[in-house]
Design a protein around this motif. Structure first.
Motif, PDB file in Angstrom:
ATOM      1  N   SER A 116      -0.543  -4.813  -7.752  1.00  0.00           N
ATOM      2  CA  SER A 116      -0.177  -5.498  -6.516  1.00  0.00           C
ATOM      3  C   SER A 116      -1.220  -5.288  -5.423  1.00  0.00           C
ATOM      4  O   SER A 116      -1.536  -6.191  -4.663  1.00  0.00           O
ATOM      5  CB  SER A 116       1.181  -5.018  -6.016  1.00  0.00           C
ATOM      6  OG  SER A 116       2.187  -5.372  -6.928  1.00  0.00           O
ATOM      7  N   VAL A 117      -1.772  -4.087  -5.369  1.00  0.00           N
ATOM      8  CA  VAL A 117      -2.811  -3.799  -4.387  1.00  0.00           C
ATOM      9  C   VAL A 117      -4.047  -4.658  -4.670  1.00  0.00           C
ATOM     10  O   VAL A 117      -4.629  -5.259  -3.768  1.00  0.00           O
ATOM     11  CB  VAL A 117      -3.176  -2.293  -4.380  1.00  0.00           C
ATOM     12  CG1 VAL A 117      -4.426  -2.029  -3.559  1.00  0.00           C
ATOM     13  CG2 VAL A 117      -2.016  -1.460  -3.858  1.00  0.00           C
ATOM     14  N   ARG A 118      -4.441  -4.712  -5.938  1.00  0.00           N
ATOM     15  CA  ARG A 118      -5.630  -5.494  -6.292  1.00  0.00           C
ATOM     16  C   ARG A 118      -5.438  -6.982  -6.038  1.00  0.00           C
ATOM     17  O   ARG A 118      -6.381  -7.693  -5.698  1.00  0.00           O
ATOM     18  CB  ARG A 118      -5.997  -5.249  -7.763  1.00  0.00           C
ATOM     19  CG  ARG A 118      -6.615  -3.883  -7.983  1.00  0.00           C
ATOM     20  CD  ARG A 118      -7.177  -3.750  -9.384  1.00  0.00           C
ATOM     21  NE  ARG A 118      -6.165  -3.821 -10.417  1.00  0.00           N
ATOM     22  CZ  ARG A 118      -5.513  -2.772 -10.915  1.00  0.00           C
ATOM     23  NH1 ARG A 118      -5.761  -1.567 -10.468  1.00  0.00           N
ATOM     24  NH2 ARG A 118      -4.616  -2.925 -11.867  1.00  0.00           N
ATOM     25  N   ALA A 127       1.451   7.027  -6.585  1.00  0.00           N
ATOM     26  CA  ALA A 127       0.357   7.960  -6.871  1.00  0.00           C
ATOM     27  C   ALA A 127       0.826   9.400  -6.671  1.00  0.00           C
ATOM     28  O   ALA A 127       0.537  10.277  -7.496  1.00  0.00           O
ATOM     29  CB  ALA A 127      -0.843   7.659  -5.985  1.00  0.00           C
ATOM     30  N   LYS A 128       1.558   9.647  -5.604  1.00  0.00           N
ATOM     31  CA  LYS A 128       2.087  10.990  -5.346  1.00  0.00           C
ATOM     32  C   LYS A 128       3.059  11.402  -6.451  1.00  0.00           C
ATOM     33  O   LYS A 128       3.048  12.537  -6.906  1.00  0.00           O
ATOM     34  CB  LYS A 128       2.766  11.055  -3.989  1.00  0.00           C
ATOM     35  CG  LYS A 128       1.785  11.017  -2.840  1.00  0.00           C
ATOM     36  CD  LYS A 128       2.505  11.064  -1.509  1.00  0.00           C
ATOM     37  CE  LYS A 128       1.512  10.991  -0.365  1.00  0.00           C
ATOM     38  NZ  LYS A 128       2.184  10.997   0.941  1.00  0.00           N
ATOM     39  N   ARG A 129       3.906  10.458  -6.866  1.00  0.00           N
ATOM     40  CA  ARG A 129       4.867  10.749  -7.940  1.00  0.00           C
ATOM     41  C   ARG A 129       4.139  11.103  -9.229  1.00  0.00           C
ATOM     42  O   ARG A 129       4.522  12.046  -9.936  1.00  0.00           O
ATOM     43  CB  ARG A 129       5.770   9.538  -8.152  1.00  0.00           C
ATOM     44  CG  ARG A 129       6.838   9.765  -9.170  1.00  0.00           C
ATOM     45  CD  ARG A 129       7.827   8.596  -9.186  1.00  0.00           C
ATOM     46  NE  ARG A 129       8.331   8.503 -10.538  1.00  0.00           N
ATOM     47  CZ  ARG A 129       8.151   7.479 -11.353  1.00  0.00           C
ATOM     48  NH1 ARG A 129       7.520   6.412 -10.948  1.00  0.00           N
ATOM     49  NH2 ARG A 129       8.624   7.489 -12.567  1.00  0.00           N
ATOM     50  N   LEU A 179       0.824  -1.203   0.000  1.00  0.00           N
ATOM     51  CA  LEU A 179       0.000   0.000   0.000  1.00  0.00           C
ATOM     52  C   LEU A 179       0.866   1.263   0.000  1.00  0.00           C
ATOM     53  O   LEU A 179       0.573   2.224  -0.713  1.00  0.00           O
ATOM     54  CB  LEU A 179      -0.933  -0.003   1.207  1.00  0.00           C
ATOM     55  CG  LEU A 179      -1.960   1.120   1.247  1.00  0.00           C
ATOM     56  CD1 LEU A 179      -2.837   1.086  -0.001  1.00  0.00           C
ATOM     57  CD2 LEU A 179      -2.796   1.020   2.495  1.00  0.00           C
ATOM     58  N   ASP A 180       1.942   1.248   0.780  1.00  0.00           N
ATOM     59  CA  ASP A 180       2.849   2.401   0.807  1.00  0.00           C
ATOM     60  C   ASP A 180       3.478   2.657  -0.556  1.00  0.00           C
ATOM     61  O   ASP A 180       3.628   3.803  -0.977  1.00  0.00           O
ATOM     62  CB  ASP A 180       3.947   2.208   1.856  1.00  0.00           C
ATOM     63  CG  ASP A 180       3.422   2.324   3.277  1.00  0.00           C
ATOM     64  OD1 ASP A 180       2.309   2.841   3.463  1.00  0.00           O
ATOM     65  OD2 ASP A 180       4.149   1.884   4.201  1.00  0.00           O
ATOM     66  N   MET A 222       2.541   4.576 -15.664  1.00  0.00           N
ATOM     67  CA  MET A 222       2.772   3.134 -15.820  1.00  0.00           C
ATOM     68  C   MET A 222       3.238   2.508 -14.507  1.00  0.00           C
ATOM     69  O   MET A 222       2.801   1.418 -14.137  1.00  0.00           O
ATOM     70  CB  MET A 222       3.792   2.855 -16.927  1.00  0.00           C
ATOM     71  CG  MET A 222       3.260   3.094 -18.319  1.00  0.00           C
ATOM     72  SD  MET A 222       1.806   2.102 -18.703  1.00  0.00           S
ATOM     73  CE  MET A 222       2.456   0.472 -18.537  1.00  0.00           C
ATOM     74  N   ASP A 223       4.134   3.191 -13.793  1.00  0.00           N
ATOM     75  CA  ASP A 223       4.603   2.677 -12.509  1.00  0.00           C
ATOM     76  C   ASP A 223       3.455   2.600 -11.503  1.00  0.00           C
ATOM     77  O   ASP A 223       3.368   1.649 -10.714  1.00  0.00           O
ATOM     78  CB  ASP A 223       5.737   3.548 -11.964  1.00  0.00           C
ATOM     79  CG  ASP A 223       6.999   3.452 -12.809  1.00  0.00           C
ATOM     80  OD1 ASP A 223       7.142   2.469 -13.580  1.00  0.00           O
ATOM     81  OD2 ASP A 223       7.842   4.356 -12.710  1.00  0.00           O
ATOM     82  N   LEU A 224       2.570   3.591 -11.530  1.00  0.00           N
ATOM     83  CA  LEU A 224       1.398   3.566 -10.657  1.00  0.00           C
ATOM     84  C   LEU A 224       0.499   2.394 -11.022  1.00  0.00           C
ATOM     85  O   LEU A 224       0.001   1.688 -10.133  1.00  0.00           O
ATOM     86  CB  LEU A 224       0.628   4.886 -10.763  1.00  0.00           C
ATOM     87  CG  LEU A 224      -0.703   4.961 -10.021  1.00  0.00           C
ATOM     88  CD1 LEU A 224      -0.517   4.676  -8.540  1.00  0.00           C
ATOM     89  CD2 LEU A 224      -1.345   6.321 -10.245  1.00  0.00           C
ATOM     90  N   SER A 225       0.314   2.148 -12.301  1.00  0.00           N
ATOM     91  CA  SER A 225      -0.513   1.009 -12.726  1.00  0.00           C
ATOM     92  C   SER A 225       0.045  -0.303 -12.198  1.00  0.00           C
ATOM     93  O   SER A 225      -0.701  -1.164 -11.712  1.00  0.00           O
ATOM     94  CB  SER A 225      -0.601   0.950 -14.249  1.00  0.00           C
ATOM     95  OG  SER A 225      -1.286   2.063 -14.745  1.00  0.00           O
TER      96      SER A 225
END
Length: 66
Positions: A61-63, A13-15, A6-7, A53-56
């Motif tokens: 992993s979260v999902r 997301a912030k990036r 999650l972190d 792309m990195d956020l995706s």
């Protein structure tokens, strides 16, 4: 879901949001299509795409619950 996963997603997301903000502030807006502004400034748009792309990948992993 693991805290580390999650972190990582929150950091990505912030990036992405920071990169998108840079695009909005620095890139020139040009109207290529009627009513739909288009940002056209190479390196900043590319950085935002990479961050997206990195956020995706982090969200996968979260999902999965990793």
């Amino acid at each position: 879901m693991r805290v580390k996963t999650l972190d990582k997603a929150v950091a990505e997301a912030k990036r992405f949001l920071e990169a998108a903000d840079v695009v909005k502030r620095c890139a020139g807006r040009t109207e290529y299509t009627k009513g739909d502004p288009y940002y056209d400034y190479g390196q900043y748009c590319a950085a935002a795409k990479r961050a997206s792309m990195d956020l995706s990948r982090a969200l996968v992993s979260v999902r999965r619950g990793g």
